[in-house]
Design a protein around this motif. Structure first.
Motif, short mmCIF file in Angstrom:
data_model
loop_
_atom_site.label_atom_id
_atom_site.label_comp_id
_atom_site.label_asym_id
_atom_site.label_seq_id
_atom_site.Cartn_x
_atom_site.Cartn_y
_atom_site.Cartn_z
N LYS A 5 1.38 -0.99 0.30
CA LYS A 5 0.13 0.15 -0.25
C LYS A 5 1.07 1.08 -0.11
O LYS A 5 0.85 2.36 -0.56
CB LYS A 5 -1.29 -0.13 1.44
N HIS A 53 -6.71 10.17 1.91
CA HIS A 53 -7.37 8.99 1.47
C HIS A 53 -7.19 8.00 1.40
O HIS A 53 -6.83 6.21 2.65
CB HIS A 53 -7.22 8.75 -0.31
N GLY A 57 -8.68 5.53 5.11
CA GLY A 57 -8.36 3.42 4.97
C GLY A 57 -7.26 2.84 5.73
O GLY A 57 -6.84 1.31 5.77
N GLN A 58 -6.32 3.66 6.74
CA GLN A 58 -5.63 2.77 6.81
C GLN A 58 -5.49 2.90 8.62
O GLN A 58 -5.72 4.35 9.65
CB GLN A 58 -4.39 3.27 6.97
N GLN A 122 -11.89 8.58 9.73
CA GLN A 122 -11.77 7.52 10.16
C GLN A 122 -13.27 7.56 11.38
O GLN A 122 -13.87 7.13 11.77
CB GLN A 122 -10.90 7.00 11.39
#
Length: 133
Positions: A5, A53, A57-58, A122
Motif C-alpha cells: 500500500k 485517502h 483507510g489505514q 476514520q
C-alpha cells in the motif's frame, strides 16, 4: 506496515507531483513567483487528497504509513532526478534549488493536513449515525 500500500501511494504521489511539475515547467516561465505559488497550491491540494485517502483507510499507525509514503516518494523522486540528469543534455533538468526545498515544505504540510483529515474521517466513520437506534 503495509509496504504494498505504501508503494502504491508513493507511486501515485510521485506521478501526481511529477505531472504538476512537468506542466509548470512546460507552460510557465520559471521566474514568476505567483505561478510557482499557484502550482505549489495545486500540488498541496492533490497531496492532501492522496494522504487523506491513505490515512482514512489505514487503521493501524496511519501517521507512520503516511510518513513512509512521503519518504519513499522523495527517494524515488531523487532517483528519477538523477536518472534524468545523467540521460538528458545539460540545461534540460533543473538543479536542486530553493524551489525544490519549497516543494518539500509543501509536501510536509500536506502530510500533516492529510493525516489530520484522514484520522477525522476514520473517527466519523466509526461513530454511529445520529438518529439511528
Amino acid at each position: 506496515m503495509n509496504w504494498r500500500k505504501i508503494g502504491k501511494y508513493a507511486g501515485a504521489l510521485l506521478f501526481a507531483s511529477s505531472a504538476i511539475a512537468f506542466i509548470e515547467g512546460f507552460c510557465c516561465s520559471p521566474s514568476s513567483f505567483a505561478v510557482m505559488l499557484g502550482f505549489n497550491a495545486i500540488a498541496f491540494l492533490v497531496s492532501v487528497a492522496i494522504f487523506t485517502h491513505l490515512v482514512a483507510g489505514q487503521s493501524y499507525r496511519p501517521f507512520a504509513h503516511a510518513l513512509a509514503v512521503l519518504l519513499l516518494e522523495e527517494a524515488m523522486g531523487l532517483a528519477l532526478w538523477l536518472v534524468l540528469v545523467l540521460m538528458l543534455p545539460d540545461g534540460l533538468v533543473s538543479p536542486l534549488d530553493a524551489q525544490v526545498f519549497f516543494g518539500w515544505l509543501v509536501l510536509g504540510c500536506a502530510l500533516a493536513a492529510g493525516t489530520v483529515l484522514g484520522i477525522n474521517l476514520q473517527r466519523r466513520a466509526r461513530q454511529p449515525a445520529e438518529g439511528c437506534t
